[in-house]
Every structure is written in C-alpha cells, then in structure tokens.
Design a protein around this motif. Structure first.
Motif, PDB file in Angstrom:
ATOM      1  N   ALA A 119       0.835  -1.204   0.000  1.00 30.53           N
ATOM      2  CA  ALA A 119       0.000   0.000   0.000  1.00 30.53           C
ATOM      3  C   ALA A 119       0.873   1.259   0.000  1.00 30.53           C
ATOM      4  O   ALA A 119       0.566   2.237  -0.697  1.00 30.53           O
ATOM      5  N   LYS A 120       1.971   1.220   0.763  1.00 28.94           N
ATOM      6  CA  LYS A 120       2.892   2.363   0.778  1.00 28.94           C
ATOM      7  C   LYS A 120       3.493   2.590  -0.602  1.00 28.94           C
ATOM      8  O   LYS A 120       3.621   3.727  -1.050  1.00 28.94           O
ATOM      9  N   PHE A 158       3.136   5.916  -2.918  1.00 30.50           N
ATOM     10  CA  PHE A 158       4.336   6.574  -3.450  1.00 30.50           C
ATOM     11  C   PHE A 158       4.210   6.735  -4.965  1.00 30.50           C
ATOM     12  O   PHE A 158       4.438   7.824  -5.504  1.00 30.50           O
ATOM     13  N   ALA A 159       3.834   5.673  -5.649  1.00 28.60           N
ATOM     14  CA  ALA A 159       3.678   5.725  -7.110  1.00 28.60           C
ATOM     15  C   ALA A 159       2.597   6.729  -7.508  1.00 28.60           C
ATOM     16  O   ALA A 159       2.756   7.480  -8.474  1.00 28.60           O
ATOM     17  N   LYS A 160       1.507   6.758  -6.771  1.00 27.99           N
ATOM     18  CA  LYS A 160       0.420   7.696  -7.055  1.00 27.99           C
ATOM     19  C   LYS A 160       0.904   9.140  -6.884  1.00 27.99           C
ATOM     20  O   LYS A 160       0.618  10.004  -7.723  1.00 27.99           O
ATOM     21  N   ALA A 161       1.647   9.399  -5.821  1.00 21.39           N
ATOM     22  CA  ALA A 161       2.163  10.747  -5.575  1.00 21.39           C
ATOM     23  C   ALA A 161       3.148  11.158  -6.672  1.00 21.39           C
ATOM     24  O   ALA A 161       3.111  12.305  -7.142  1.00 21.39           O
ATOM     25  N   LEU A 162       4.018  10.238  -7.087  1.00 25.83           N
ATOM     26  CA  LEU A 162       4.947  10.561  -8.171  1.00 25.83           C
ATOM     27  C   LEU A 162       4.184  10.848  -9.461  1.00 25.83           C
ATOM     28  O   LEU A 162       4.518  11.784 -10.186  1.00 25.83           O
ATOM     29  N   GLY A 163       3.171  10.038  -9.740  1.00 27.01           N
ATOM     30  CA  GLY A 163       2.364  10.226 -10.947  1.00 27.01           C
ATOM     31  C   GLY A 163       1.623  11.553 -10.967  1.00 27.01           C
ATOM     32  O   GLY A 163       1.311  12.069 -12.041  1.00 27.01           O
ATOM     33  N   ALA A 164       1.356  12.102  -9.803  1.00 31.03           N
ATOM     34  CA  ALA A 164       0.636  13.374  -9.713  1.00 31.03           C
ATOM     35  C   ALA A 164       1.561  14.582  -9.876  1.00 31.03           C
ATOM     36  O   ALA A 164       1.078  15.710 -10.012  1.00 31.03           O
ATOM     37  N   GLN A 184      12.574  14.048  -1.017  1.00 33.36           N
ATOM     38  CA  GLN A 184      11.922  14.088   0.291  1.00 33.36           C
ATOM     39  C   GLN A 184      11.584  12.675   0.766  1.00 33.36           C
ATOM     40  O   GLN A 184      11.811  12.325   1.927  1.00 33.36           O
ATOM     41  N   ALA A 185      11.051  11.858  -0.120  1.00 33.09           N
ATOM     42  CA  ALA A 185      10.618  10.510   0.254  1.00 33.09           C
ATOM     43  C   ALA A 185      11.795   9.621   0.650  1.00 33.09           C
ATOM     44  O   ALA A 185      11.719   8.885   1.633  1.00 33.09           O
ATOM     45  N   ILE A 186      12.899   9.694  -0.090  1.00 37.17           N
ATOM     46  CA  ILE A 186      14.027   8.812   0.231  1.00 37.17           C
ATOM     47  C   ILE A 186      14.815   9.300   1.441  1.00 37.17           C
ATOM     48  O   ILE A 186      15.457   8.504   2.119  1.00 37.17           O
ATOM     49  N   ALA A 187      14.741  10.594   1.727  1.00 38.35           N
ATOM     50  CA  ALA A 187      15.433  11.131   2.909  1.00 38.35           C
ATOM     51  C   ALA A 187      14.917  10.466   4.179  1.00 38.35           C
ATOM     52  O   ALA A 187      15.681  10.247   5.121  1.00 38.35           O
ATOM     53  N   ALA A 188      13.654  10.108   4.197  1.00 35.63           N
ATOM     54  CA  ALA A 188      13.070   9.446   5.361  1.00 35.63           C
ATOM     55  C   ALA A 188      13.700   8.077   5.606  1.00 35.63           C
ATOM     56  O   ALA A 188      13.569   7.517   6.695  1.00 35.63           O
ATOM     57  N   HIS A 189      14.394   7.553   4.607  1.00 37.70           N
ATOM     58  CA  HIS A 189      15.043   6.245   4.721  1.00 37.70           C
ATOM     59  C   HIS A 189      16.571   6.363   4.772  1.00 37.70           C
ATOM     60  O   HIS A 189      17.278   5.367   4.625  1.00 37.70           O
TER      61      HIS A 189
END
Length: 141
Positions: free
Chosen positions: A5-6, A10-16, A29-34
């Motif tokens: 689901a995550k 993520f894919a939906k947000a990138l597509g937007a 931003q997304a990869i910084a969290a990791h």
C-alpha cells in the motif's frame, strides 16, 4: 499500512507530479526518510556510438559531480555494471560482497565512503530493444 500500500501511495504521488522538477523534489523528500541523501534516475539509450546517458533527474552534490567527472569514475562504475546484469533491486553492499572490485571500482567505493555514502540502493529498469535505466540512491545503509 502495508508495504504494498505504501508503494502504491508513493507511485500515485509521483504520478501526480506535474514536472520532472516536482518528481525530483518529491523523490528526494521521500528517500530522505530512509536515510538516502542523493539520487539519480536515468537511462542509457542505445546509439550508433554506444550507450548515451540521459538523466531524468539527479541530485548529487555539485562538488561530487565535478570530482566524478574529473576522475572519470564513469569508466569504472560498478553500480551501473551490476544493474545491467540484474533485474531486481540491490544494495551497493550486496553488489560489493558478490564481486571483487577492480582498482577503479574500489577507488569509487572509497571516495563515496569519504563523502559519507557507505551503502546505496539501486533499481535496474530493463526494456525492449536494449533499453536500460537505473534509479540509484546513496546513503549510509
């Protein structure tokens, strides 16, 4: 929320994202969290003169790009070589453990570690007609 689901969110947000610049900013931003601090997404397009590199985005520090270019690291880029032979995502530590690094590859590894990048994650993308792309991220683990 499950990992699947995550990934979908993520894919939906990138597509937007309306532009590549927006994709770059969201991805960073997304990869910084990791724990990842730099990344690139590109393709190696077949040409009559050999593969031509095309970056969709990259956010390596400018000083790193200058050093990478000056020392011709592209000639010994083991992450790209590994991505060409793999279909599944891999960490840089996995790739290093499964091969003996050449002197040039070891130089890249040592220099990246000096920059604080002691591991990374790479996702190879293979397609028809020799199409090859790569998303790679640098971090500590």
């Amino acid at each position: 929320m499950g990992e699947f689901a995550k990934a979908g969110e993520f894919a939906k947000a990138l597509g937007a994202c309306p532009t590549i610049a927006a994709v770059k900013a969201y991805f960073k931003q997304a990869i910084a969290a990791h724990g990842y601090t730099a990344s690139a997404c590109g393709a190696f397009l077949p040409t009559d003169h050999g593969p031509e590199t095309h970056f969709f985005f990259q956010d390596w520090p400018e000083d790193w790009i200058a050093l990478y270019t000056r020392r011709n690291f592209v000639a010994a880029e083991y992450v790209v070589a590994e991505a060409r032979r793999r279909i599944a995502p891999f960490t840089w530590l996995e790739a290093k453990a499964e091969r003996t690094l050449s002197r040039g590859e070891q130089d890249i590894w040592d220099t990246a570690a000096d920059w604080g990048w002691t591991d990374g994650l790479s996702v190879p993308i293979h397609g028809p007609g020799g199409y090859f792309g790569l998303v790679t991220m640098a971090g500590k683990k």
